[in-house]
Each structure stands twice: as structure tokens, then as C-alpha cells.
Design a protein around this motif. Structure first.
Motif, PDB file in Angstrom:
ATOM      1  N   ALA A 116      10.976  28.641  89.331  1.00 13.86           N
ATOM      2  CA  ALA A 116      11.859  28.205  90.429  1.00 13.86           C
ATOM      3  C   ALA A 116      12.062  29.336  91.434  1.00 13.86           C
ATOM      4  CB  ALA A 116      13.197  27.736  89.875  1.00 13.86           C
ATOM      5  N   LEU A 117      12.298  30.543  90.943  1.00 12.99           N
ATOM      6  CA  LEU A 117      12.558  31.676  91.845  1.00 12.99           C
ATOM      7  C   LEU A 117      11.326  32.068  92.655  1.00 12.99           C
ATOM      8  CD1 LEU A 117      14.809  33.942  89.595  1.00 12.99           C
ATOM      9  CD2 LEU A 117      15.526  32.472  91.507  1.00 12.99           C
ATOM     10  N   ALA A 118      10.150  31.719  92.163  1.00 16.02           N
ATOM     11  CA  ALA A 118       8.912  32.042  92.875  1.00 16.02           C
ATOM     12  C   ALA A 118       8.512  30.949  93.866  1.00 16.02           C
ATOM     13  CB  ALA A 118       7.781  32.258  91.872  1.00 16.02           C
ATOM     14  N   ALA A 119       9.282  29.873  93.905  1.00 14.65           N
ATOM     15  CA  ALA A 119       8.900  28.712  94.701  1.00 14.65           C
ATOM     16  C   ALA A 119       9.222  28.847  96.186  1.00 14.65           C
ATOM     17  CB  ALA A 119       9.579  27.459  94.142  1.00 14.65           C
ATOM     18  N   ALA A 120       9.866  29.930  96.588  1.00 12.13           N
ATOM     19  CA  ALA A 120      10.253  30.079  97.989  1.00 12.13           C
ATOM     20  C   ALA A 120      10.165  31.546  98.395  1.00 12.13           C
ATOM     21  CB  ALA A 120      11.670  29.548  98.179  1.00 12.13           C
ATOM     22  N   ASP A 121      10.340  31.792  99.688  1.00  9.00           N
ATOM     23  CA  ASP A 121      10.199  33.147 100.206  1.00  9.00           C
ATOM     24  C   ASP A 121      11.530  33.853 100.416  1.00  9.00           C
ATOM     25  OD1 ASP A 121       7.428  32.962 100.256  1.00  9.00           O
ATOM     26  OD2 ASP A 121       7.420  32.128 102.284  1.00  9.00           O
ATOM     27  N   THR A 122      12.518  33.165 100.943  1.00  8.28           N
ATOM     28  CA  THR A 122      13.791  33.823 101.240  1.00  8.28           C
ATOM     29  C   THR A 122      14.685  33.837 100.012  1.00  8.28           C
ATOM     30  OG1 THR A 122      14.934  31.814 101.940  1.00  8.28           O
ATOM     31  CG2 THR A 122      13.645  33.010 103.633  1.00  8.28           C
ATOM     32  N   ALA A 123      15.616  34.764  99.986  1.00 13.89           N
ATOM     33  CA  ALA A 123      16.536  34.865  98.844  1.00 13.89           C
ATOM     34  C   ALA A 123      17.351  33.587  98.689  1.00 13.89           C
ATOM     35  CB  ALA A 123      17.455  36.071  99.020  1.00 13.89           C
ATOM     36  N   THR A 124      17.858  33.065  99.802  1.00 14.57           N
ATOM     37  CA  THR A 124      18.665  31.847  99.736  1.00 14.57           C
ATOM     38  C   THR A 124      17.842  30.680  99.200  1.00 14.57           C
ATOM     39  OG1 THR A 124      19.964  32.622 101.616  1.00 14.57           O
ATOM     40  CG2 THR A 124      20.134  30.296 101.084  1.00 14.57           C
ATOM     41  N   ALA A 125      16.641  30.540  99.675  1.00 15.01           N
ATOM     42  CA  ALA A 125      15.778  29.449  99.210  1.00 15.01           C
ATOM     43  C   ALA A 125      15.417  29.633  97.737  1.00 15.01           C
ATOM     44  CB  ALA A 125      14.523  29.364 100.065  1.00 15.01           C
ATOM     45  N   ARG A 128      18.616  38.924  87.056  1.00 14.97           N
ATOM     46  CA  ARG A 128      17.512  38.378  87.861  1.00 14.97           C
ATOM     47  C   ARG A 128      18.025  37.828  89.183  1.00 14.97           C
ATOM     48  NH1 ARG A 128      13.910  38.428  90.329  1.00 14.97           N
ATOM     49  NH2 ARG A 128      11.941  37.325  90.136  1.00 14.97           N
ATOM     50  N   LEU A 129      19.149  37.102  89.145  1.00  8.78           N
ATOM     51  CA  LEU A 129      19.737  36.591  90.384  1.00  8.78           C
ATOM     52  C   LEU A 129      20.256  37.733  91.249  1.00  8.78           C
ATOM     53  CD1 LEU A 129      21.579  33.419  89.041  1.00  8.78           C
ATOM     54  CD2 LEU A 129      19.503  33.493  90.450  1.00  8.78           C
ATOM     55  N   THR A 130      20.774  38.772  90.617  1.00 11.31           N
ATOM     56  CA  THR A 130      21.221  39.958  91.358  1.00 11.31           C
ATOM     57  C   THR A 130      20.054  40.560  92.133  1.00 11.31           C
ATOM     58  OG1 THR A 130      22.977  40.423  89.759  1.00 11.31           O
ATOM     59  CG2 THR A 130      22.241  42.271  91.120  1.00 11.31           C
ATOM     60  N   GLU A 131      18.889  40.664  91.495  1.00 12.76           N
ATOM     61  CA  GLU A 131      17.700  41.190  92.166  1.00 12.76           C
ATOM     62  C   GLU A 131      17.324  40.351  93.377  1.00 12.76           C
ATOM     63  OE1 GLU A 131      14.580  41.232  89.260  1.00 12.76           O
ATOM     64  OE2 GLU A 131      15.653  42.629  87.949  1.00 12.76           O
ATOM     65  N   VAL A 132      17.356  39.035  93.223  1.00 11.16           N
ATOM     66  CA  VAL A 132      16.987  38.145  94.329  1.00 11.16           C
ATOM     67  C   VAL A 132      17.980  38.303  95.478  1.00 11.16           C
ATOM     68  CG1 VAL A 132      16.755  35.719  95.030  1.00 11.16           C
ATOM     69  CG2 VAL A 132      15.788  36.496  92.839  1.00 11.16           C
ATOM     70  N   LEU A 133      19.264  38.341  95.163  1.00 11.26           N
ATOM     71  CA  LEU A 133      20.275  38.508  96.211  1.00 11.26           C
ATOM     72  C   LEU A 133      20.150  39.872  96.885  1.00 11.26           C
ATOM     73  CD1 LEU A 133      23.254  36.870  94.310  1.00 11.26           C
ATOM     74  CD2 LEU A 133      22.037  35.903  96.284  1.00 11.26           C
ATOM     75  N   ALA A 134      19.845  40.914  96.105  1.00 11.04           N
ATOM     76  CA  ALA A 134      19.645  42.252  96.686  1.00 11.04           C
ATOM     77  C   ALA A 134      18.462  42.249  97.649  1.00 11.04           C
ATOM     78  CB  ALA A 134      19.450  43.284  95.577  1.00 11.04           C
ATOM     79  N   ASP A 135      17.412  41.496  97.323  1.00 14.07           N
ATOM     80  CA  ASP A 135      16.289  41.343  98.247  1.00 14.07           C
ATOM     81  C   ASP A 135      16.772  40.729  99.557  1.00 14.07           C
ATOM     82  OD1 ASP A 135      14.512  42.348  96.360  1.00 14.07           O
ATOM     83  OD2 ASP A 135      13.722  40.366  95.791  1.00 14.07           O
ATOM     84  N   GLY A 136      17.679  39.762  99.451  1.00 12.91           N
ATOM     85  CA  GLY A 136      18.230  39.116 100.646  1.00 12.91           C
ATOM     86  C   GLY A 136      19.066  40.058 101.490  1.00 12.91           C
ATOM     87  N   ARG A 196      18.577  43.415 101.547  1.00 13.56           N
ATOM     88  CA  ARG A 196      17.612  44.367 102.102  1.00 13.56           C
ATOM     89  C   ARG A 196      16.846  43.786 103.300  1.00 13.56           C
ATOM     90  NH1 ARG A 196      17.236  45.915  96.755  1.00 13.56           N
ATOM     91  NH2 ARG A 196      15.558  44.461  96.265  1.00 13.56           N
ATOM     92  N   SER A 197      16.567  42.495 103.254  1.00 12.18           N
ATOM     93  CA  SER A 197      15.817  41.868 104.345  1.00 12.18           C
ATOM     94  C   SER A 197      16.720  41.411 105.492  1.00 12.18           C
ATOM     95  CB  SER A 197      15.024  40.668 103.813  1.00 12.18           C
ATOM     96  OG  SER A 197      15.914  39.617 103.470  1.00 12.18           O
ATOM     97  N   ALA A 198      18.014  41.680 105.372  1.00 12.67           N
ATOM     98  CA  ALA A 198      19.019  41.298 106.379  1.00 12.67           C
ATOM     99  C   ALA A 198      19.214  39.784 106.461  1.00 12.67           C
ATOM    100  CB  ALA A 198      18.686  41.894 107.745  1.00 12.67           C
ATOM    101  N   LEU A 231      27.043  33.100 103.070  1.00 11.96           N
ATOM    102  CA  LEU A 231      26.849  34.535 102.860  1.00 11.96           C
ATOM    103  C   LEU A 231      25.698  35.091 103.701  1.00 11.96           C
ATOM    104  CD1 LEU A 231      27.317  34.645  98.985  1.00 11.96           C
ATOM    105  CD2 LEU A 231      28.970  35.260 100.767  1.00 11.96           C
ATOM    106  N   ARG A 232      25.131  34.249 104.530  1.00 10.12           N
ATOM    107  CA  ARG A 232      24.032  34.711 105.388  1.00 10.12           C
ATOM    108  C   ARG A 232      24.541  35.717 106.411  1.00 10.12           C
ATOM    109  NH1 ARG A 232      19.319  30.980 105.620  1.00 10.12           N
ATOM    110  NH2 ARG A 232      19.761  29.340 104.115  1.00 10.12           N
ATOM    111  N   ALA A 233      23.655  36.610 106.776  1.00 12.28           N
ATOM    112  CA  ALA A 233      24.022  37.664 107.747  1.00 12.28           C
ATOM    113  C   ALA A 233      24.223  37.042 109.120  1.00 12.28           C
ATOM    114  CB  ALA A 233      22.927  38.717 107.800  1.00 12.28           C
TER     115      ALA A 233
END
Length: 187
Positions: A68-77, A124-132, A134-136, A185-187
Motif C-alpha cells: 500500500a505504501l509503495a502504491a503512490a508517490d507523495t507522502a499523503t497519497a 514506518r508511517l513516521t518515515e513516510v510522513l518525514a519524507d513529506g 522533507r519534500s515540503a 497537515l499539508r504545507a
């Protein structure tokens, strides 16, 4: 499938359906179609088999979540894909339901695979959110660990609501709330 694998799979199903305390070795043997000698050849007893079954359940869930986590590009998705994963809300979470069992909560060996799964999921969810962050995509001041814990708690609570009301809509409503929170929570 080997006898050991059949025993582990049968125990996993029964733990999800009935819990640890209400699952007997005889039930596991009947479900697995294995002889009594097979169980005690592969496992020292019910607890050791249960730990193997919990590890099996955890591995299955981790693979499903990673997909599921690999199914999209953005952290939110990616988080939304996890939240939208196919589930049976009325059956409850395979791992979360185990924590309703006094024998599991009271035994560190039995509780460990469940705690490890939830630690992994939150991390794992923390990592995905941290990616979000970092990518602004997500706000720079976002506490990613707290938000991840909130998401995990929402999913577990959604199962409880659905089961309490015997209505999957309650699960979906809680999940929609988590997705709404994430969108804010989006920038």
C-alpha cells in the motif's frame, strides 16, 4: 504445505477468530489436519506455536502495508493508500485483537510480537510522513512520530467502533477523519 506451516496458519486463523485464551491445541490440530505428534514435534507448546502464528500474521500484514505504501508517490497519497487498504472492519485487526486477551497482555513473550508489529507500523508511517516534510509537501513543524501514532490509534479505534456497532460505516467514518486530518497537515 508442511505440517509446521499448516499448524502456524491454523493457529493464526484461530487467534484472529477466537483469541489466545479461547483457542485450544485441539482446535489448532483439527483446523490444520495435523496429528498431535506434529504439534509437539515442531513447537514446545501452545505459547510457542502462538508466537510463531503471531509472527506469521505480522509478516503478512507488513507485506500488505508495504504494498500500500509503495502504491503512490507523495507522502499523503502513501498514507491514504494505507488507510484505504482492504480490511474487514467487523473482524477486527489481526494484531490489535490479540491485545484484548488477558493472557497475551500478561505474558511478555506473547505480547512481544504484537508490540513489535505496532512499533514497526508507527515507525514506518513516521518515515513516510518525514519524507513529506522533507519534500515540503507537509508542514515543516509537523511532529511526524506523534502524527504516525495518531494514525495507528485511529485505525485501531475504527475497528473498535465498527465492531461495537456491528457496522463497517463506523470504521470508514473514522478513516475518513484521519484522511481529513492528514489533508489539513499539508504545507
Amino acid at each position: 504445505m508442511s505440517k509446521k506451516d499448516a499448524l502456524t496458519a491454523a493457529a493464526a486463523e484461530l487467534l484472529w477468530e477466537r483469541g489466545y485464551s479461547a483457542t485450544s491445541p485441539a482446535m489448532i490440530l483439527e483446523r490444520s489436519k495435523a496429528g498431535q505428534g506434529s504439534m509437539y514435534h515442531h513447537f514446545a507448546g501452545k505459547a510457542e506455536l502462538a508466537i510463531a502464528a503471531m509472527t506469521h500474521m505480522s509478516d503478512q500484514l507488513r507485506a500488505k502495508i508495504e504494498t500500500a505504501l509503495a502504491a503512490a508517490d507523495t507522502a499523503t497519497a502513501r498514507v491514504n493508500a494505507y488507510l484505504d487498504s482492504e480490511r474487514d472492519p467487523l473482524a477486527g485487526c489481526r494484531m490489535g485483537r490479540l491485545l484484548h486477551d488477558h493472557d497475551v497482555v500478561g505474558d511478555e513473550r506473547l505480547r512481544a510480537p504484537v508490540a513489535e508489529f505496532f512499533t514497526w507500523l508507527t515507525d514506518r508511517l513516521t518515515e513516510v510522513l518525514a519524507d513529506g516534510v522533507r519534500s515540503a509537501e507537509l508542514r515543516p513543524d509537523l511532529d511526524v512520530a506523534t502524527t504516525a501514532a495518531h494514525i495507528v490509534a485511529t485505525v485501531q479505534g475504527a475497528y473498535v467502533l465498527a465492531r461495537a456497532h456491528q457496522n463497517p460505516h463506523e470504521f470508514n467514518r473514522a478513516i475518513d477523519g484521519a484522511k481529513h486530518m492528514l489533508a489539513n497537515l499539508r504545507a
